[in-house]
Design a protein around this motif. Structure first.
Motif, mmCIF file in Angstrom:
data_model
loop_
_atom_site.group_PDB
_atom_site.id
_atom_site.type_symbol
_atom_site.label_atom_id
_atom_site.label_comp_id
_atom_site.label_asym_id
_atom_site.label_seq_id
_atom_site.Cartn_x
_atom_site.Cartn_y
_atom_site.Cartn_z
ATOM 1 N N ILE A 193 -6.010 1.959 4.647
ATOM 2 C CA ILE A 193 -6.756 1.093 5.561
ATOM 3 C C ILE A 193 -7.142 -0.239 4.908
ATOM 4 O O ILE A 193 -6.962 -1.302 5.518
ATOM 5 N N PRO A 194 -7.664 -0.248 3.648
ATOM 6 C CA PRO A 194 -7.927 -1.552 3.014
ATOM 7 C C PRO A 194 -6.677 -2.424 2.897
ATOM 8 O O PRO A 194 -6.756 -3.640 3.076
ATOM 9 N N THR A 195 -5.529 -1.810 2.589
ATOM 10 C CA THR A 195 -4.298 -2.588 2.483
ATOM 11 C C THR A 195 -3.950 -3.234 3.819
ATOM 12 O O THR A 195 -3.589 -4.421 3.884
ATOM 13 N N ILE A 196 -4.057 -2.476 4.903
ATOM 14 C CA ILE A 196 -3.749 -3.015 6.227
ATOM 15 C C ILE A 196 -4.741 -4.104 6.621
ATOM 16 O O ILE A 196 -4.365 -5.166 7.140
ATOM 17 N N PHE A 248 1.870 -3.554 8.720
ATOM 18 C CA PHE A 248 1.936 -2.113 8.929
ATOM 19 C C PHE A 248 3.128 -1.467 8.215
ATOM 20 O O PHE A 248 3.176 -0.245 8.075
ATOM 21 N N GLY A 249 4.035 -2.281 7.771
ATOM 22 C CA GLY A 249 5.151 -1.764 6.978
ATOM 23 C C GLY A 249 4.850 -1.721 5.498
ATOM 24 O O GLY A 249 5.685 -1.295 4.694
ATOM 25 N N GLY A 250 3.630 -2.181 5.112
ATOM 26 C CA GLY A 250 3.220 -2.120 3.715
ATOM 27 C C GLY A 250 3.940 -3.092 2.812
ATOM 28 O O GLY A 250 4.095 -2.834 1.615
ATOM 29 N N ILE A 251 4.358 -4.234 3.359
ATOM 30 C CA ILE A 251 5.150 -5.187 2.580
ATOM 31 C C ILE A 251 4.284 -6.252 1.913
ATOM 32 O O ILE A 251 4.641 -6.814 0.883
ATOM 33 N N SER A 252 3.111 -6.536 2.474
ATOM 34 C CA SER A 252 2.287 -7.646 1.968
ATOM 35 C C SER A 252 1.792 -7.418 0.549
ATOM 36 O O SER A 252 1.748 -8.342 -0.266
ATOM 37 N N ALA A 295 14.445 -4.714 2.135
ATOM 38 C CA ALA A 295 14.954 -3.779 1.122
ATOM 39 C C ALA A 295 13.863 -2.858 0.589
ATOM 40 O O ALA A 295 14.182 -1.830 -0.016
ATOM 41 N N PHE A 296 12.597 -3.205 0.818
ATOM 42 C CA PHE A 296 11.496 -2.399 0.297
ATOM 43 C C PHE A 296 10.738 -1.658 1.399
ATOM 44 O O PHE A 296 9.741 -1.002 1.128
ATOM 45 N N PHE A 297 11.177 -1.782 2.623
ATOM 46 C CA PHE A 297 10.522 -1.132 3.748
ATOM 47 C C PHE A 297 10.883 0.347 3.779
ATOM 48 O O PHE A 297 12.041 0.713 3.543
ATOM 49 N N PRO A 298 9.922 1.236 4.121
ATOM 50 C CA PRO A 298 8.501 0.975 4.329
ATOM 51 C C PRO A 298 7.688 1.245 3.073
ATOM 52 O O PRO A 298 7.999 2.117 2.288
ATOM 53 N N TRP A 299 6.648 0.514 2.889
ATOM 54 C CA TRP A 299 5.619 0.756 1.882
ATOM 55 C C TRP A 299 6.172 0.900 0.460
ATOM 56 O O TRP A 299 5.670 1.670 -0.335
ATOM 57 N N PHE A 300 7.231 0.172 0.147
ATOM 58 C CA PHE A 300 7.781 0.182 -1.211
ATOM 59 C C PHE A 300 7.953 1.610 -1.731
ATOM 60 O O PHE A 300 7.635 1.919 -2.879
ATOM 61 N N TYR A 301 8.489 2.468 -0.853
ATOM 62 C CA TYR A 301 8.570 3.888 -1.204
ATOM 63 C C TYR A 301 9.476 4.144 -2.400
ATOM 64 O O TYR A 301 9.240 5.080 -3.175
ATOM 65 N N LYS A 302 10.516 3.324 -2.573
ATOM 66 C CA LYS A 302 11.414 3.524 -3.709
ATOM 67 C C LYS A 302 10.682 3.277 -5.026
ATOM 68 O O LYS A 302 10.816 4.058 -5.979
ATOM 69 N N THR A 303 9.914 2.206 -5.066
ATOM 70 C CA THR A 303 9.133 1.901 -6.264
ATOM 71 C C THR A 303 8.034 2.937 -6.456
ATOM 72 O O THR A 303 7.717 3.324 -7.589
ATOM 73 N N GLY A 304 7.445 3.400 -5.359
ATOM 74 C CA GLY A 304 6.436 4.453 -5.440
ATOM 75 C C GLY A 304 6.985 5.723 -6.060
ATOM 76 O O GLY A 304 6.301 6.402 -6.835
ATOM 77 N N LEU A 305 8.240 6.068 -5.738
ATOM 78 C CA LEU A 305 8.887 7.231 -6.351
ATOM 79 C C LEU A 305 8.956 7.077 -7.866
ATOM 80 O O LEU A 305 8.680 8.026 -8.611
#
Length: 320
Positions: free
Chosen positions: A88-91, A119-123, A176-186
């Motif tokens: 929520i803070p990120t959004i 909402f895609g967590g890109i910012s 390339a990072f949508f959604p929410w930078f999940y690849k980097t999160g992994l």
């Protein structure tokens, strides 16, 4: 487990925030020809993920906590904690900062891009990747394992998958990072698991490092010197890519920054920045960008001392 105030963790976060502000100041104001921020890249966000993992496993890695997480409501309560502390803070901050960011960069407001970025967590890539990593680790707790070896093996495999996906990216654009930078999160799940490993063996590791700290220090300096011109070290970050030498440098950087933070005396302003590091992160683009723009008007030669001044002034404005 009782909550104990650990100043060294706040110190690590505060140092990481200054590193982020300096790197952003280099990007928005300039470097005068030399990017000293390269010295900070091994730990500037990596140490933050490390201590986040330390705190995560410190909270959950015992049988009582695992039973709570595996109860009918426990897992969802843990997810709600991540939702209210990070998602929520990120959004909200993404929404607030979207228009100033667009006007600063392009001046073109597109509603579709707004929803995509916010909402895609890109910012804000850092908090987005941290959300992904925490949700994955919370899900792994459902296996009720208290041995760190389980989490290290699983997260190493997940990190390998995330790195592979990032290497296969066709671009560095937002899509390339949508959604929410999940690849980097992994990838960062493994760094957080290393933080858990440190929590498990903290006293033993500290005893060893009391005498062996010179080894990571020498490796750290040597790798930076050898790659200074080429910047050949790949040290995770936004792109989620790491080579062997880069990973060694990341480990050395984390070790050194933790050791340094454990030697620092208690300082109120450092504690304040560390405890509010997420908020400081949300302003780490806007403040250096705006102050850097003003400094470009006053000091167009872009001396590096002015780059540091932009970073310091940005941090001070963040406090107020």
């Amino acid at each position: 487990m009782p909550q104990i105030k650990l100043f060294w963790i706040d110190a690590v976060k505060a140092i990481c925030m200054f590193a982020v502000y300096l790197l952003h100041s280099e990007a928005y104001y300039g470097t005068g020809g030399t990017s000293y921020g390269y010295v900070l890249q091994p730990f500037y966000v990596n140490a933050f993920f490390f201590v986040s993992g330390y705190l995560f496993f410190r909270k959950y890695l015992d049988k009582d906590q695992l039973e709570k997480v595996n109860s009918s409501k426990g897992y969802w309560m843990a997810l709600e904690n991540t939702l209210f502390r990070l998602v929520i803070p990120t959004i909200l901050f993404s929404s607030v900062m979207y228009l100033p960011k667009v006007f600063f960069h392009t001046g073109n407001v597109v509603l579709k891009d707004y929803f995509f970025d916010v909402f895609g967590g890109i910012s804000f890539w850092f908090t987005s990747a941290l959300v992904v990593a925490q949700v994955i680790l919370l899900s792994l707790l459902l296996f009720k394992q208290t041995h760190m070896g389980f989490y290290l093996i699983i997260t190493l495999l997940l990190a390998a998958l995330g790195m592979y996906l990032n290497l296969e990216r066709e671009s560095n654009g937002p899509d390339a990072f949508f959604p929410w930078f999940y690849k980097t999160g992994l990838v960062y799940t493994f760094v957080m698991a290393l933080g858990g490993l440190y929590f498990r063996y903290e006293n033993r590791i500290d005893k060893i490092m009391k005498y062996a700290w010179i080894i990571p220090a020498v490796i750290y300096v040597c790798l930076l010197v050898l790659t200074w011109e080429s910047h050949a070290l790949k040290m995770i970050g936004l792109g989620g890519i790491c080579n062997v030498s880069g990973f060694v440098e990341v480990l050395c950087g984390i070790v050194l920054i933790v050791l340094l933070s454990k030697q620092l005396p208690m300082m109120r302003f450092v504690e304040f920045i560390g405890r509010n590091s997420i908020v400081f992160y949300f302003f780490s683009g806007a403040l250096p960008a705006s102050i850097g723009w003003a400094f470009q008007k006053m000091f167009p030669d872009k001396l590096y001392i002015m780059t540091v001044a932009v970073a310091l002034l940005s941090i001070v404005m963040g406090i107020f």
